[in-house]
Motif scaffolding. Structure first.
Motif, PDB file in Angstrom:
ATOM      1  N   UNK A 126       0.906  -1.335  -0.049  1.00 58.52           N
ATOM      2  CA  UNK A 126       0.037  -0.092  -0.091  1.00 58.52           C
ATOM      3  C   UNK A 126       1.080   1.258   0.093  1.00 58.52           C
ATOM      4  N   UNK A 127       0.315   2.186  -0.581  1.00 57.53           N
ATOM      5  CA  UNK A 127       1.222   3.671  -0.690  1.00 57.53           C
ATOM      6  C   UNK A 127       1.001   4.297   0.812  1.00 57.53           C
ATOM      7  N   UNK A 128       2.055   4.778   1.350  1.00 60.70           N
ATOM      8  CA  UNK A 128       2.097   5.491   2.698  1.00 60.70           C
ATOM      9  C   UNK A 128       1.254   6.504   2.582  1.00 60.70           C
ATOM     10  N   UNK A 129       0.868   7.189   1.878  1.00 58.74           N
ATOM     11  CA  UNK A 129      -0.059   8.451   1.716  1.00 58.74           C
ATOM     12  C   UNK A 129      -0.984   8.475   0.569  1.00 58.74           C
ATOM     13  N   UNK A 130      -2.303   9.205   0.505  1.00 58.49           N
ATOM     14  CA  UNK A 130      -2.976   9.382  -0.686  1.00 58.49           C
ATOM     15  C   UNK A 130      -2.496   9.961  -1.628  1.00 58.49           C
TER      16      UNK A 130
ATOM     17  N   UNK B  19      -3.800  12.725  -3.329  1.00 66.83           N
ATOM     18  CA  UNK B  19      -3.856  14.115  -3.091  1.00 66.83           C
ATOM     19  C   UNK B  19      -2.838  14.639  -2.529  1.00 66.83           C
ATOM     20  N   UNK B  20      -2.134  13.893  -1.234  1.00 63.55           N
ATOM     21  CA  UNK B  20      -1.147  14.421  -0.512  1.00 63.55           C
ATOM     22  C   UNK B  20       0.166  14.253  -1.111  1.00 63.55           C
ATOM     23  N   UNK B  21       0.309  13.009  -2.069  1.00 67.34           N
ATOM     24  CA  UNK B  21       1.538  12.919  -2.855  1.00 67.34           C
ATOM     25  C   UNK B  21       1.473  13.948  -3.844  1.00 67.34           C
ATOM     26  N   UNK B  22       0.509  14.284  -4.563  1.00 67.14           N
ATOM     27  CA  UNK B  22       0.414  15.330  -5.860  1.00 67.14           C
ATOM     28  C   UNK B  22       0.807  16.599  -5.027  1.00 67.14           C
ATOM     29  N   UNK B  23       0.156  16.924  -3.860  1.00 73.27           N
ATOM     30  CA  UNK B  23       0.350  18.496  -3.643  1.00 73.27           C
ATOM     31  C   UNK B  23       1.605  18.436  -2.864  1.00 73.27           C
TER      32      UNK B  23
ATOM     33  N   UNK C 253      11.659   2.908  -3.689  1.00 70.90           N
ATOM     34  CA  UNK C 253      11.343   2.743  -2.172  1.00 70.90           C
ATOM     35  C   UNK C 253       9.893   3.019  -1.926  1.00 70.90           C
ATOM     36  N   UNK C 254       9.048   2.959  -3.116  1.00 70.55           N
ATOM     37  CA  UNK C 254       7.351   3.154  -3.115  1.00 70.55           C
ATOM     38  C   UNK C 254       7.004   4.360  -2.283  1.00 70.55           C
ATOM     39  N   UNK C 255       7.647   5.451  -2.509  1.00 70.88           N
ATOM     40  CA  UNK C 255       7.181   6.753  -1.720  1.00 70.88           C
ATOM     41  C   UNK C 255       5.831   7.217  -2.290  1.00 70.88           C
ATOM     42  N   UNK C 256       5.888   7.078  -3.558  1.00 69.20           N
ATOM     43  CA  UNK C 256       4.756   7.833  -4.115  1.00 69.20           C
ATOM     44  C   UNK C 256       4.488   7.302  -5.507  1.00 69.20           C
TER      45      UNK C 256
END
Length: 489
Positions: free
Chosen positions: A203-207, A209-213, A296-299
């Motif tokens: 799973x991604x650590x954040x959603x 929108x958070x990643x994009x912003x 690292x699957x950050x985003x």
């Protein structure tokens, strides 16, 4: 952090910052490849102490390769692995390594740094290596490494790997909350520790929108320094000044018609290629960071790519806005009615150029290679743009439709000569290229006939739609290339 063109952190600061970036994800195991290289003795000791404290307090395992440690730093590690010729010579408690050497008949000299003695012994004596390897093979422990969420790291060099993936821990006999060291074989650099990861679903650590912003904010800050560099601003102001002086208040007559077309073509070409070359260097400079963060699957890649597209959009339009506002009126182009449409067309032209540059940068990923390819295509795009060559051989005529400059130049020409003031005929009339001027009592050429003469038969919106289609296609190609052909290692 800094980069090729931007000053940033020093080598020591960058080393510590890269470690801090890894700690953000709160990993179960931290692998550090020579984290102390380039650091002085005090900073090295401080770094290892911090890692040891972190491991103890968070219950994590830290594994590092380190060359020529001081005795103080050497004994801060809880476990030690020695490799020689790609094989394990010792794996166990760091505090017991001296006794282990003595047990196989190798005495460590008194008041001698054990790390220096071990590396010298392993690199100089075949007899020592044979003794240590024999003793290592007689031990019962199994060397394996496992990673949380079903991802396994496999060590090369003959170390047995447990194929069963489990939640939890690396290296049997290795406790969480400890720091471990691997002294690599100095004699055979090609046998150094190699780490290969197997992609696994997570799973991604954040959603999104958070990643994009957050990525938009970061990319905007980085791109602002590059795109709005003072040198580039001065360069474009000087070019704007030259263009304004050369084409100052062009008379609207047949004699200066080619000059007027040249001014329009220059505006289209200049603001297509400036964003193109900027975008070409953008991805290659970010390649290592992108690959590291993606692996690292950050985003999500889509969040990064959309942030890249949108964050630079405003930046690349600032300079052409200033340029067109000044040059349009100084040159004396087609009045207020066409001004705003000209400005919008230059915007789309710049975005199309950036799209093409992004695709080349992603496809090449090496700055020198990307620049060579982009310069080659620039020459072809200019030749097919519609100013230099009007009579292309029939078997090559189709290639002009592959040049986005063809569409931007023609759309600006349509704006300049549709419903514009008529063009005065060349005198004497018999020297005019337009038959209408050779008629009696006719001294002006309707602007629409200029477009017909140069075979610009499409409407303005047809040229713009083709330019927008070009932009969409190359941005999509950039994304799919980055996703499927430029995956991180």
């Amino acid at each position: 952090m800094g980069g090729i063109f931007t000053p940033g952190l020093s080598g020591r600061e960058m080393k510590r910052a890269s470690i801090a970036c890894e700690l953000i994800r709160d990993p179960d195991i931290i692998f550090l490849d020579e984290p102390t290289t380039g650091l002085d003795s005090s900073t090295t000791t401080s770094l290892i102490s911090l890692l040891k404290t972190y491991a103890a307090e968070s219950g994590k395992s830290v594994i590092a390769s380190i060359h020529q440690p001081s005795s103080q730093n050497f004994f801060q590690f809880d476990k030690l692995m020695l490799l020689t010729g790609g094989q394990v010579a010792y794996f166990g408690e760091t505090s017991q390594v001296v006794q282990h050497f003595q047990s196989v008949g190798i005495a460590v000299e008194e008041n001698y740094n054990p790390a220096d003695f071990i590396l010298e012994a392993l690199s100089e004596s075949e007899e020592v290596r044979t003794k240590l390897l024999s003793a290592s093979k007689s031990n019962s422990y199994i060397h394996r490494v496992q990673y949380r969420d079903g991802e396994m790291l496999n060590f090369s060099g003959g170390i047995e790997v447990d194929e069963k993936l489990a939640n939890g821990v690396a290296f049997s006999d290795m406790d969480p909350g400890s720091v471990h060291m691997s002294l690599l074989d100095l004699e055979s650099p090609e046998n150094e520790l190699e780490i290969h990861s197997v992609d696994s679903e997570r799973k991604w650590p954040t959603g999104f929108w958070t990643q994009y912003s957050q990525l938009t904010l970061r990319t905007f800050r980085e791109s602002r320094r590059r795109i709005l560099d003072k040198t580039k601003l001065l360069e474009n102001l000087l070019i704007c000044g030259f263009v304004s002086l050369i084409f100052f208040q062009l008379p609207r007559n047949e004699d200066t018609l080619r000059d007027r077309m040249g001014a329009v073509f220059f505006i289209a070409a200049h603001w297509a290629f400036i964003p193109l070359f900027d975008a070409v260097t953008s991805f290659p400079m970010e390649r290592m960071v992108i690959n590291k963060e993606r692996s690292a699957h950050w985003y999500r890649l889509s969040a990064y790519y959309l942030a890249k597209m949108s964050s630079e959009l405003v930046l690349i339009l600032i300079q052409p806005t200033v340029f067109v506002i000044i040059a349009y009126w100084v040159i004396g182009l087609n009045g207020i009615e066409a001004f705003f449409s000209t400005l919008g067309t230059v915007f789309i032209d710049s975005i199309a150029g950036q799209s093409f540059g992004l695709f080349i940068g992603i496809a090449c990923m090496q700055i020198n290679q990307a620049m060579t390819v982009s310069i080659t295509f620039q020459m072809a795009i200019m030749l097919l743009g519609g100013l230099f060559t009007r009579n292309i051989p029939v078997w090559l005529d189709w290639m002009k439709y592959l040049s986005f400059l063809h569409y931007s130049f023609h759309s600006l020409m349509v704006l300049e000569f549709t419903d514009g003031k008529p063009v005065e005929c060349l005198l004497p009339a018999e020297n005019s290229a337009f038959t209408i001027c050779q008629s009696a009592n006719v001294t002006e050429i309707p602007s629409n006939q200029i477009l017909q003469y140069y075979d610009m038969t499409w409407s303005y919106w047809q040229y713009i739609l083709a330019l927008l289609l070009f932009t969409i296609i190359f941005r999509a190609l950039g994304y799919f290339t980055l996703r499927y052909f430029r995956k991180p290692f």
